[in-house]
Design a protein around this motif. Structure first.
Motif, PDB file in Angstrom:
ATOM      1  N   GLU A 663       5.120   6.223   9.306  1.00  0.00           N
ATOM      2  CA  GLU A 663       5.511   6.655   7.967  1.00  0.00           C
ATOM      3  C   GLU A 663       4.892   5.741   6.906  1.00  0.00           C
ATOM      4  O   GLU A 663       4.421   6.199   5.873  1.00  0.00           O
ATOM      5  CB  GLU A 663       7.038   6.665   7.836  1.00  0.00           C
ATOM      6  N   TYR A 664       4.894   4.466   7.190  1.00  0.00           N
ATOM      7  CA  TYR A 664       4.276   3.514   6.260  1.00  0.00           C
ATOM      8  C   TYR A 664       2.802   3.870   6.058  1.00  0.00           C
ATOM      9  O   TYR A 664       2.313   3.957   4.925  1.00  0.00           O
ATOM     10  CB  TYR A 664       4.439   2.085   6.807  1.00  0.00           C
ATOM     11  N   LYS A 665       2.101   4.098   7.165  1.00  0.00           N
ATOM     12  CA  LYS A 665       0.663   4.379   7.081  1.00  0.00           C
ATOM     13  C   LYS A 665       0.395   5.670   6.321  1.00  0.00           C
ATOM     14  O   LYS A 665      -0.568   5.779   5.550  1.00  0.00           O
ATOM     15  CB  LYS A 665       0.063   4.434   8.485  1.00  0.00           C
ATOM     16  N   ALA A 666       1.279   6.648   6.543  1.00  0.00           N
ATOM     17  CA  ALA A 666       1.112   7.924   5.833  1.00  0.00           C
ATOM     18  C   ALA A 666       1.240   7.703   4.333  1.00  0.00           C
ATOM     19  O   ALA A 666       0.482   8.262   3.533  1.00  0.00           O
ATOM     20  CB  ALA A 666       2.149   8.932   6.316  1.00  0.00           C
ATOM     21  N   ASN A 667       2.185   6.878   3.941  1.00  0.00           N
ATOM     22  CA  ASN A 667       2.365   6.586   2.506  1.00  0.00           C
ATOM     23  C   ASN A 667       1.155   5.861   1.933  1.00  0.00           C
ATOM     24  O   ASN A 667       0.726   6.141   0.815  1.00  0.00           O
ATOM     25  CB  ASN A 667       3.636   5.763   2.291  1.00  0.00           C
ATOM     26  N   VAL A 668       0.621   4.923   2.699  1.00  0.00           N
ATOM     27  CA  VAL A 668      -0.548   4.178   2.221  1.00  0.00           C
ATOM     28  C   VAL A 668      -1.727   5.134   2.009  1.00  0.00           C
ATOM     29  O   VAL A 668      -2.450   5.052   1.023  1.00  0.00           O
ATOM     30  CB  VAL A 668      -0.914   3.044   3.206  1.00  0.00           C
ATOM     31  N   GLY A 712       0.991  -5.669  -8.380  1.00  0.00           N
ATOM     32  CA  GLY A 712       1.760  -6.539  -7.492  1.00  0.00           C
ATOM     33  C   GLY A 712       2.473  -5.814  -6.357  1.00  0.00           C
ATOM     34  O   GLY A 712       2.951  -6.436  -5.409  1.00  0.00           O
ATOM     35  N   LEU A 713       2.554  -4.474  -6.460  1.00  0.00           N
ATOM     36  CA  LEU A 713       3.321  -3.745  -5.446  1.00  0.00           C
ATOM     37  C   LEU A 713       2.552  -3.627  -4.126  1.00  0.00           C
ATOM     38  O   LEU A 713       3.143  -3.569  -3.048  1.00  0.00           O
ATOM     39  CB  LEU A 713       3.716  -2.357  -5.959  1.00  0.00           C
ATOM     40  N   LYS A 714       1.208  -3.601  -4.237  1.00  0.00           N
ATOM     41  CA  LYS A 714       0.389  -3.497  -3.018  1.00  0.00           C
ATOM     42  C   LYS A 714       0.620  -4.752  -2.158  1.00  0.00           C
ATOM     43  O   LYS A 714       0.919  -4.664  -0.969  1.00  0.00           O
ATOM     44  CB  LYS A 714      -1.089  -3.394  -3.413  1.00  0.00           C
ATOM     45  N   GLU A 715       0.564  -5.915  -2.811  1.00  0.00           N
ATOM     46  CA  GLU A 715       0.803  -7.180  -2.094  1.00  0.00           C
ATOM     47  C   GLU A 715       2.189  -7.148  -1.458  1.00  0.00           C
ATOM     48  O   GLU A 715       2.388  -7.598  -0.337  1.00  0.00           O
ATOM     49  CB  GLU A 715       0.707  -8.375  -3.057  1.00  0.00           C
ATOM     50  N   LYS A 716       3.121  -6.574  -2.192  1.00  0.00           N
ATOM     51  CA  LYS A 716       4.506  -6.539  -1.731  1.00  0.00           C
ATOM     52  C   LYS A 716       4.627  -5.703  -0.457  1.00  0.00           C
ATOM     53  O   LYS A 716       5.195  -6.158   0.539  1.00  0.00           O
ATOM     54  CB  LYS A 716       5.364  -5.916  -2.837  1.00  0.00           C
ATOM     55  N   HIS A 717       4.067  -4.466  -0.492  1.00  0.00           N
ATOM     56  CA  HIS A 717       4.275  -3.643   0.718  1.00  0.00           C
ATOM     57  C   HIS A 717       3.477  -4.190   1.894  1.00  0.00           C
ATOM     58  O   HIS A 717       3.913  -4.131   3.041  1.00  0.00           O
ATOM     59  CB  HIS A 717       4.041  -2.146   0.455  1.00  0.00           C
ATOM     60  N   GLU A 718       2.334  -4.817   1.593  1.00  0.00           N
ATOM     61  CA  GLU A 718       1.558  -5.392   2.699  1.00  0.00           C
ATOM     62  C   GLU A 718       2.280  -6.577   3.335  1.00  0.00           C
ATOM     63  O   GLU A 718       2.260  -6.749   4.550  1.00  0.00           O
ATOM     64  CB  GLU A 718       0.168  -5.794   2.201  1.00  0.00           C
ATOM     65  N   GLN A 735       6.829   3.671  -3.922  1.00  0.00           N
ATOM     66  CA  GLN A 735       7.034   3.410  -5.351  1.00  0.00           C
ATOM     67  C   GLN A 735       5.695   3.408  -6.100  1.00  0.00           C
ATOM     68  O   GLN A 735       5.608   3.888  -7.225  1.00  0.00           O
ATOM     69  CB  GLN A 735       7.785   2.078  -5.537  1.00  0.00           C
ATOM     70  N   ILE A 736       4.645   2.895  -5.447  1.00  0.00           N
ATOM     71  CA  ILE A 736       3.309   2.947  -6.085  1.00  0.00           C
ATOM     72  C   ILE A 736       2.958   4.405  -6.353  1.00  0.00           C
ATOM     73  O   ILE A 736       2.500   4.784  -7.434  1.00  0.00           O
ATOM     74  CB  ILE A 736       2.228   2.318  -5.168  1.00  0.00           C
TER      75      ILE A 736
END
Ligand code: RUQ
Ligand code: CUA
Length: 763
Positions: A663-668, A712-718, A735-736
Motif C-alpha cells: 500500500e505504501y508503494k502504491a501511494n508513492v 519535508g513530507l517526502k523525508e518524513k514518509h521515507e 498527505q502529499i
C-alpha cells in the motif's frame, strides 16, 4: 475510499491530457423544438432577449426587497436568475447570519426595547448615489413594521448596520437617498406619539399623535449611518407615505406624500364608519415639501428638541423658519417621483385616474412670493395645487408608482386596478403606450430609474398577484416579477419570474459594470465591522486557551482541514471557537457547525468568524465543514468531546490501522504519477502569457501555496518506511497526494481558463 481515489486519479489524468467525452448534438432543429413545445415566433424572440448563455453574465443586477422575509434578493437582468438572498433583518442560516457572533452583533442593533425582532417587513431598497447617479457602493433598506433601516455594503453584499428609528412605531416611505448620499431618509407611516412608550387615547389623536420625516446622516467613509448626526422633522398625523429626494435644481428638498390627512381614527369599535371610508373622504391629501438642507443647518444651530435622545425639529420651528410647506394632491396618492432632471415631481393618484406633475420651479416661485392659499390646522402654509401643477394626465385606474426612461420626458406608471403599465410623456402630458401585466402591479422599476441618469432598456413590473401564471403551489402564491423590454416604442413583455420569498415591494437595479465586489477578504477580517478580527490566526498560529470554565479556540480552515481536529472541554464550559479561512482561492468558502449546538458560520476566504456556546451536555459532538469545498470535504471534520465531571482516561493511545508495504508503494507511485500531470500543466501555463490574467495569477499562487505544503513530507514518509512503520509511511505519502490534488485541481482550472480566454504563447 479506495475506489474514489482511483477514479479521481483517472479523472485528473484524463483532464490533464485534454481528453473530453464525445458530445452528441441533438439533431432537432429550432422548428422541431418550437413545434414540440408549442412556441410562437414571439416566444422565441422573448426567449432570445432574456436567455443568457452559460458562462455569460447579466447586464444589470437587481436588489429586491424580500418582503416579510426581512431579506434582500439579488437577481440578474435580463436572465432573471436569482444570485443571492442576503440576510438583513432576520437570521439567514446559509451565511451564518444570526448563528455566528459577528452577525448576531448586527442583528442585536435591531433590537427594540431590549427584545429581538426576528422578522421584518422590508419595503424599499435604495442605492447610494454620487452626483445623483447610482455608484454601486451601498444599499439601504427599511423595515416598515418595526421602524428600522439597514446598511449593506456592496463590496461583499453583507449587512453591516441596523438602526432603529427612535421616534416612530412604523415607517414606510424609506429608503431614499440624497444625490450624494448625504442622508438616507424615511417617513413615518401610522402616526403615533413620538415619545417612547407614551400612551394617549385616540381621542387625543390630533394633539398628541404625530408623523415625521427622519434624515439619517450617512458617513460614506465609515460606510455607516451616524445616528448622532441624524435628525427628524416633526409632521402632522397625516400618514406620511412615499417620498423622494430632489436632485439637480431641486437638490436640498424632499417630497413626501400622505394619505388619511382627514386624521380619521376610531372605526367600527368606536361606533364610526371604518378607516377606509374615513381616510379617503376628502378630495385631496397633502404633499409635504421640506427643505432638508436648511433643516440640517437649523439642527446644527441647536434649534431641535431632543426626543428619546434624537434631534427633532418641531413643527413650530419649521414653520417659523420657512422650511415646511404643503400642497394638496389628489386623494390617497401613493408614489411621488422626482424626474431625472429634478425639475418636476410626479404624484400618482391611486384613487384618481390621473397622475399629477408638479413643477418645482412653480413651487419655488409661490414660496418666494409668499403666496399661500391657506394654512393647515397646525399652521403649515399650504400652496395652491393649481398654481404649482405642470400638468395632469389621465392614465387609467389606480396609478401607483412612476419610473423614468433614459429617453427624455418618458415615464412609466403602474396601474394597480387596470393591471397595466402606462408609458407616457410627462413634458407634453400624453399617453404613449400601455401593456397588460399579471396581475395588480404595485411598484415598477426601470434600470437606475430613480437616478439622475436612468439607463432605460428594461422595466420590471412587481405584480402583487400571480393567480394562474405558475404551477400551483397551494393557496399562498408566489409574486410575479415580469420583465418588459422598453427599448422600442412598443413595450414587450418578455419574462415571468415567480419570486418565492415574501412580498417584494420594491427593487432597484444597477449596471453590473458599476459593481466591484471583492472575491476575498484581507486575511483575518471581521466582515461585519470591516476591521481586523482580534482572534484571527495565520497558518501555524492556531492554539486553544483554557481559563477556568472558558475555552477559547483560535483555529483555521483550509482544504480539507479544520485546525484543531479535536476540542476537549468539560461539561458546563463556555466554548468560543474563532475560525479563520486561510484560503486565497476564489469561491473556497468553508462552513462550520457543531452537532446540536445551533451554531453555524460561513467563512469565506480571508474571513474570521466566531461561534460561541455553552457545552452544557456531556457527550461526543462531531463538527464539520458545511460547504462542499473539495474532494475531501466530508473528511473536513473533528470532534468536540464534552467530558463528564471528574472524568479520567483509561486508555491513552489511538487504535492503529493496518497497512502494508504494498500500500505504501502504491501511494508513492500515485504521488509520482500526479507530479507528472502537475509538471505538464505548469509547463503549459508558463508557456503562455498567464500573467496577463489576474484570475489565473491568483489560482497559480494558490496552487503553489498548496504544493508548498508538501515540503519535508517526502523525508518524513521515507523515514517511517525505513523503520517499516507502514501506517505512518503510507499516510504521510497520502498527505502529499492530498496537496497535489488541490494543486492539480487549481492548475487545471487555470489551464482551462487560459485556453478558453485566448492565452497566447510567449517565447
Ligand atoms: S409600497 S405598491 Cu410599500 Cu412601496 Cu407601493
Ligand atoms: Cu471545507 Cu467542506
Amino acid at each position: 475510499m479506495k475506489k474514489f481515489t482511483q477514479r479521481s486519479t483517472t479523472l485528473l489524468l484524463a483532464a490533464g491530457m485534454g481528453l473530453a467525452a464525445a458530445t452528441a448534438w441533438s439533431a432537432e432543429t429550432l422548428q422541431d423544438v418550437m413545434k414540440r413545445r408549442g412556441l410562437s415566433q414571439q416566444d422565441l424572440l422573448a426567449a432570445s432577449k432574456t436567455y443568457v448563455p452559460t458562462g455569460k453574465r447579466d447586464d444589470f443586477i437587481a436588489f429586491s426587497s424580500g418582503g416579510q422575509s426581512g431579506q434582500v434578493i439579488v437577481y440578474g437582468i435580463p436572465s432573471m436568475r436569482i444570485l443571492k438572498y442576503i440576510g438583513v433583518f432576520t437570521p439567514e442560516p446559509w451565511q451564518g447570519y444570526g448563528f455566528d457572533e459577528e452577525s448576531k452583533a448586527v442583528l442585536a442593533q435591531g433590537r427594540i426595547d431590549g427584545k429581538d425582532i426576528t422578522w421584518g417587513d422590508t419595503h424599499h431598497p435604495g442605492m447610494s448615489e454620487t452626483n445623483g447617479e447610482a455608484d454601486g457602493q451601498f444599499l439601504f433598506i427599511n423595515d416598515k413594521a418595526n421602524p428600522r433601516v439597514a446598511v449593506l455594503d456592496l463590496r461583499d453584499f453583507e449587512t453591516k448596520q441596523i438602526v432603529v428609528n427612535p421616534i416612530y412605531k412604523s415607517e414606510h416611505g424609506g429608503t431614499f437617498v440624497t444625490p450624494n448620499t448625504e442622508y438616507v431618509f424615511e417617513a413615518a407611516q401610522y402616526a403615533s406619539p413620538l415619545e417612547n412608550k407614551k400612551f394617549y387615547p385616540l381621542e387625543e389623536f390630533n394633539e398628541k399623535y404625530r408623523g415625521g420625516m427622519t434624515y439619517w446622516k450617512f458617513d460614506r467613509k465609515e460606510g455607516r449611518i451616524d445616528p448622532k448626526k441624524s435628525f427628524s422633522v416633526e409632521l402632522p398625523p397625516y400618514s406620511q407615505d412615499l417620498s423622494d429626494a430632489g436632485k439637480g435644481p431641486s437638490d436640498g428638498w424632499s417630497f413626501t406624500n400622505s394619505f388619511c390627512s382627514e386624521r380619521y381614527v376610531g372605526g367600527i369599535e368606536k361606533g364610526r364608519p371604518p378607516y377606509e371610508a374615513g381616510c379617503s373622504a376628502k378630495d385631496t391629501d397633502y404633499l409635504h415639501v421640506i427643505n432638508w438642507k436648511k433643516a440640517a443647518e437649523l439642527v446644527a444651530a441647536g434649534k431641535a428638541k431632543k426626543i428619546n435622545g434624537h434631534d427633532v425639529l418641531m413643527m413650530e420651528t419649521s414653520i417659523k423658519e420657512g422650511i415646511l410647506f404643503l400642497i394638496p394632491e389628489p386623494k390617497s396618492p401613493h408614489g411621488v417621483d422626482v424626474t431625472p432632471d429634478g425639475t418636476k415631481l410626479v404624484v400618482a393618484g391611486k384613487l384618481d385616474t390621473h397622475v399629477s406633475v408638479y413643477s418645482f420651479e412653480k413651487i419655488m416661485a409661490q414660496i418666494k412670493a409668499g403666496k399661500f392659499e391657506s394654512k393647515d390646522p397646525y399652521g403649515i402654509p399650504v400652496l395652491s395645487m393649481k398654481d404649482t401643477l405642470h400638468t395632469q394626465v389621465s392614465l387609467g385606474l389606480g396609478p401607483l408608482h412612476t419610473q423614468f426612461d433614459s429617453k427624455t420626458c418618458v415615464a412609466y406608471t403602474s396601474l394597480y386596478v387596470d393591471s397595466q403599465v402606462a408609458k407616457w410623456d410627462y413634458c407634453e402630458g400624453k399617453v404613449l403606450d400601455k401593456i397588460s401585466v399579471h396581475y395588480n402591479i404595485g411598484h415598477l422599476m426601470t434600470m437606475e430609474g430613480d437616478t439622475a441618469k436612468p439607463a432605460g432598456r428594461y422595466l420590471v413590473a412587481l405584480n402583487k398577484l400571480s393567480i394562474d401564471r405558475f404551477n400551483p403551489v397551494g393557496p399562498l402564491h408566489p409574486q410575479n416579477h415580469q420583465l418588459i423590454d422598453i427599448s422600442n416604442d412598443k413595450m414587450q413583455l418578455i419574462y415571468d419570474m415567480p419570486l418565492p420569498l415574501g412580498e417584494p415591494h420594491y427593487v432597484v437595479a444597477i449596471d453590473a459594470k458599476k459593481l466591484k465586489p471583492a472575491v476575498r477578504y484581507k486575511l483575518g477580517t471581521n466582515s461585519r465591522t470591516d476591521q481586523p478580527h482580534p482572534a484571527a490566526v495565520r497558518a501555524g498560529e492556531e492554539h486553544t486557551d483554557k481559563k477556568g470554565n472558558k475555552v477559547e479556540v483560535f483555529g483555521s480552515l483550509i482544504r480539507s482541514h479544520i485546525t484543531p481536529e479535536t476540542i476537549e472541554v468539560d461539561v458546563g464550559d463556555e466554548v468560543t471557537i474563532h475560525l479563520t479561512n486561510l484560503e486565497r482561492a476564489q469561491d473556497e468558502t468553508h462552513g462550520f457547525t457543531v452537532s446540536t449546538y445551533n451554531v453555524h458560520a460561513s467563512v469565506e476566504p480571508g474571513k474570521t468568524v466566531t461561534v460561541k456556546f455553552k457545552a452544557d451536555k456531556e457527550g461526543v459532538y462531531p463538527y464539520y465543514c458545511t460547504e462542499f469545498c473539495s474532494a475531501l470535504h466530508l473528511e473536513m471534520q473533528g470532534y468536540l468531546l464534552v467530558k463528564p465531571k471528574g472524568w479520567k482516561a483509561s486508555k491513552t493511545t489511538l487504535a492503529a490501522g493496518t497497512y502494508t508495504e504494498a500500500e505504501y508503494k502504491a501511494n508513492v507511485k500515485k504521488v509520482a504519477d500526479t507530479q507528472v500531470i502537475i509538471d505538464s500543466v505548469v509547463a503549459y501555463i508558463t508557456s503562455v502569457n498567464y500573467k496577463d490574467f489576474p484570475d489565473v495569477v491568483a489560482m497559480v499562487d494558490d496552487a503553489f501555496d498548496q504544493l508548498g505544503k508538501t515540503k519535508g513530507l517526502k523525508e518524513k514518509h521515507e523515514a517511517f518506511a525505513a523503520k517499516k512503520d507502514w501506517e505512518n509511511a503510507t499516510l504521510w505519502a497520502e498527505q502529499i497526494w492530498q496537496y497535489q490534488v488541490k494543486t492539480a485541481d487549481l492548475g487545471l482550472r487555470a489551464k482551462t481558463y487560459l485556453e478558453q480566454n485566448g492565452a497566447k504563447k510567449v517565447k
